[in-house]
Every structure is written in C-alpha cells, then in structure tokens.
Design a protein around this motif. Structure first.
Motif, PDB file in Angstrom:
ATOM      1  N   LEU A  74       0.834  -1.192   0.000  1.00 35.98           N
ATOM      2  CA  LEU A  74       0.000   0.000   0.000  1.00 35.98           C
ATOM      3  C   LEU A  74       0.875   1.250   0.000  1.00 35.98           C
ATOM      4  O   LEU A  74       1.749   1.412   0.848  1.00 35.98           O
ATOM      5  N   ILE A  75       0.645   2.116  -0.987  1.00 37.38           N
ATOM      6  CA  ILE A  75       1.360   3.386  -1.077  1.00 37.38           C
ATOM      7  C   ILE A  75       0.348   4.484  -1.300  1.00 37.38           C
ATOM      8  O   ILE A  75      -0.839   4.231  -1.503  1.00 37.38           O
ATOM      9  N   GLN A  76       0.791   5.735  -1.261  1.00 39.55           N
ATOM     10  CA  GLN A  76      -0.069   6.857  -1.596  1.00 39.55           C
ATOM     11  C   GLN A  76       0.611   7.705  -2.676  1.00 39.55           C
ATOM     12  O   GLN A  76       1.814   7.581  -2.889  1.00 39.55           O
ATOM     13  N   PRO A  77      -0.149   8.545  -3.383  1.00 40.21           N
ATOM     14  CA  PRO A  77       0.389   9.220  -4.574  1.00 40.21           C
ATOM     15  C   PRO A  77       1.588  10.128  -4.332  1.00 40.21           C
ATOM     16  O   PRO A  77       2.310  10.432  -5.284  1.00 40.21           O
ATOM     17  N   ASP A  78       1.818  10.579  -3.114  1.00 42.46           N
ATOM     18  CA  ASP A  78       2.983  11.426  -2.855  1.00 42.46           C
ATOM     19  C   ASP A  78       4.092  10.648  -2.152  1.00 42.46           C
ATOM     20  O   ASP A  78       4.932  11.227  -1.470  1.00 42.46           O
ATOM     21  N   GLU A  79       4.083   9.326  -2.335  1.00 40.81           N
ATOM     22  CA  GLU A  79       5.065   8.466  -1.674  1.00 40.81           C
ATOM     23  C   GLU A  79       6.487   8.808  -2.100  1.00 40.81           C
ATOM     24  O   GLU A  79       6.756   9.139  -3.257  1.00 40.81           O
ATOM     25  N   PHE A  80       7.410   8.702  -1.140  1.00 39.60           N
ATOM     26  CA  PHE A  80       8.834   8.944  -1.416  1.00 39.60           C
ATOM     27  C   PHE A  80       9.581   7.620  -1.312  1.00 39.60           C
ATOM     28  O   PHE A  80       9.460   6.903  -0.323  1.00 39.60           O
ATOM     29  N   MET A  81      10.337   7.284  -2.347  1.00 32.63           N
ATOM     30  CA  MET A  81      11.100   6.043  -2.344  1.00 32.63           C
ATOM     31  C   MET A  81      12.385   6.219  -1.544  1.00 32.63           C
ATOM     32  O   MET A  81      13.452   6.487  -2.083  1.00 32.63           O
ATOM     33  N   GLY A  82      12.255   6.121  -0.215  1.00 38.20           N
ATOM     34  CA  GLY A  82      13.403   6.277   0.665  1.00 38.20           C
ATOM     35  C   GLY A  82      13.916   4.930   1.144  1.00 38.20           C
ATOM     36  O   GLY A  82      13.481   3.871   0.676  1.00 38.20           O
ATOM     37  N   PRO A  83      14.835   4.937   2.108  1.00 37.88           N
ATOM     38  CA  PRO A  83      15.433   3.702   2.617  1.00 37.88           C
ATOM     39  C   PRO A  83      14.420   2.708   3.186  1.00 37.88           C
ATOM     40  O   PRO A  83      14.598   1.497   3.054  1.00 37.88           O
ATOM     41  N   GLU A  84      13.342   3.218   3.825  1.00 35.26           N
ATOM     42  CA  GLU A  84      12.358   2.317   4.414  1.00 35.26           C
ATOM     43  C   GLU A  84      11.663   1.484   3.348  1.00 35.26           C
ATOM     44  O   GLU A  84      11.530   0.259   3.476  1.00 35.26           O
ATOM     45  N   LEU A  85      11.230   2.129   2.270  1.00 37.45           N
ATOM     46  CA  LEU A  85      10.542   1.398   1.213  1.00 37.45           C
ATOM     47  C   LEU A  85      11.498   0.514   0.427  1.00 37.45           C
ATOM     48  O   LEU A  85      11.131  -0.575  -0.012  1.00 37.45           O
ATOM     49  N   GLU A  86      12.718   0.973   0.247  1.00 37.87           N
ATOM     50  CA  GLU A  86      13.717   0.135  -0.423  1.00 37.87           C
ATOM     51  C   GLU A  86      13.929  -1.151   0.376  1.00 37.87           C
ATOM     52  O   GLU A  86      14.032  -2.249  -0.183  1.00 37.87           O
ATOM     53  N   SER A  87      13.985  -1.017   1.705  1.00 38.86           N
ATOM     54  CA  SER A  87      14.153  -2.175   2.576  1.00 38.86           C
ATOM     55  C   SER A  87      12.947  -3.098   2.504  1.00 38.86           C
ATOM     56  O   SER A  87      13.090  -4.336   2.439  1.00 38.86           O
TER      57      SER A  87
END
Length: 296
Positions: free
Chosen positions: A93-106
């Motif tokens: 689950l993401i939202q349209p202003d999501e930022f691809m940072g270290p947490e999501l990469e992990s």
C-alpha cells in the motif's frame, strides 16, 4: 458443477500512515483496526476475516514498516515481516505522494524474497490528481513483480470491491478456517484496549500516545443489553498522568465518552466504561505489558 471454495491469507504492508487499517475496515465493512492521523498507530498484526459464499479471506493488517530504533518499534517491524510468511497475497500500500526512501527500499527487498502474489495498491486517490496517481504507479511498478496495480480510496470505498474480486481470483482452493460471523481473531480484551487507545491518539496532540498502553482489566456482560468494562491507561511518568487526565478530568472524560460510543457501536450493546490512569515507569521493558499489546 459447484464452484470450488477458496481460502487464503492476505498481508497489507506499507509505511506508517498510508491507510492500512482504514483499508482493512473498508474491506470488512466493520471497524476492527484503530485509525489515526498519527503514524504507527497499529502496534501488532491484526487479523480480519472476510467470509463470502464461495471464499474466505484472512487479512493481516501489519504495523507500519519504518526505521525502528527502540525495542517496541523493532518488534513492530518484525511482526510486519513475520506476517508475510503465510500470505498467498500481499498488498503493498502506497499513496500518490510516496517517497522512495530507505524504508521502502528495505521493504521491497523483503517482499522480493516472498512467493506471494503481489498487488500494488495506491490509496488516498480521492486526495490527489489523476496524474499523480499514474506517476507513482509507473514509478513503483518496475520495483517488484506486481500482478495487479489498483488505485483505491479506503476512506470512500473506491475500487475496494474490485480489489476483493481480484484477490479471490489469486487464492488457493480450500475450506473456510473460521465460522461465518467471525470477523477478527483479536482477543476481546486486546480489541477493547485498542478502541480506547485510538481515542487517546485522537484526543492528545503531543507524543503522549506513543508512551501509553491500555490494559483491559475486566469485561462482564451485565445483561443482554449492557457490557461492563474496566480499563487502565498506563503511562511512564506522573507528569504524563496529569496530561491524560486533563484539567478537572476533562481529557479523560472526553476519551472515555468517545471510547464508550465506539465500543457500543462495535459490540451492539450499551457500554458502562470505568477508565483509570496508572503510572508504571518503564512499562516498555516489561514483558507482561508488551504481551498486552500482542508483541510477545
């Protein structure tokens, strides 16, 4: 020829505050997971059960995946990871202003190791322009082998039925694991504690909610239309107790009233709620209190 029954587990994962609990509530048509504008509201894996004539989906609403520093948050993140082990389907689950940072990469690296069918679910589309929804979907889709990409609004119910329909298609054949009218595996005392904790989040505007736990001490059915509940809000320090109680008891009264209404709506009976505030220093390091939150 009769249509085969399908049963399976679905894990909902994502960063804090993307609407996982709101989506679960929308899918079930019942409120079993607490929601708040504050991130990291969910502390434990909550299982919700959606039963239809030809299928049963057991949903796991996980704590928000984040860079955990203290012991409680590390346990929360581990629970999110553990929930993936038995899932046949995973909603990222993401939202349209999501930022691809270290947490999501992990998180993506963790999801790469699973064999579950993966859905990319873009939530809160009612709050953003269509171009933003397309852009974020195009950005995230190449990151994993997503079988489906679906824009939804958990708050308004947009595309929730379509999400359920696509999910059932991916489930294996199997008999139901739960009876028809069961909608959650949450123990009753933990469910009550979570409803009360939600109102602490909604009422208090500072960091106090992250340092409290709610213990449901007693639940009694006094008659067919009345349930008695005694519970304690547990804080770390005496100064926090004063904040939760408020001037003249105002804050505690507001929390109690809102929780009572919420609990009454869920259980379908009148609620008599006795709510107290206790100080237990360092409760976060005591196993007995971590178990109250389902973390042990």
């Amino acid at each position: 020829m009769n249509k085969q029954h399908k049963t399976g587990f679905v894990a909902i994962v994502g960063r804090p505050n993307v609407g996982k609990s709101t989506l679960l509530n929308a899918i079930l048509g019942e409120k079993i997971a607490i929601t708040s504008a504050k991130p990291q509201t969910t502390r434990t894996n909550i299982q919700g059960i959606l039963t239809k004539e030809d299928s049963q989906i057991i949903y796991i609403d996980t704590p928000g995946y984040h860079n955990a520093k203290d012991s409680i948050n590390k346990m929360m993140v581990q629970q999110a990871k553990d929930s993936l082990d038995n899932a046949q389907v995973i909603y990222m689950l993401i939202q349209p202003d999501e930022f691809m940072g270290p947490e999501l990469e992990s998180l993506i690296k963790v999801l790469e190791k699973t064999d579950a069918v993966k859905f990319l679910v873009v939530n809160k589309v009612d709050n953003f322009k269509r171009e933003q929804v397309y852009d974020i979907a195009n950005k995230f889709f190449p990151k994993l082998e997503f079988k489906h990409v679906l824009p939804v609004s958990a708050l308004k119910g947009t595309n929730v039925d379509k999400l359920i329909e696509l999910t059932i298609e991916e489930l294996p054949e199997g008999d139901p694991l739960f009876i028809d009218d069961e909608i959650t595996t949450q123990p009753e005392k933990l469910l009550v504690s979570e409803f009360i904790r939600e109102q602490v989040f909604r009422r208090l505007k500072d960091e106090i909610p992250y340092q409290i736990i709610v213990e449901t001490e007693k639940i009694e059915d006094r008659n067919d239309d009345l349930m008695y509940i005694a519970a304690s809000i547990i804080v770390n320090r005496e100064s926090q107790k004063g904040i939760v109680i408020g001037k003249g008891g105002r804050e505690l009264k507001e929390i109690s009233t809102a929780a009572r209404i919420s609990l009454s709506n869920f259980f379908g009976v009148k609620i008599y709620l006795e709510l107290y505030v206790k100080v237990i220093e360092g409760w976060q390091t005591k196993d007995e209190y971590l178990r109250l939150q389902g973390l042990y």
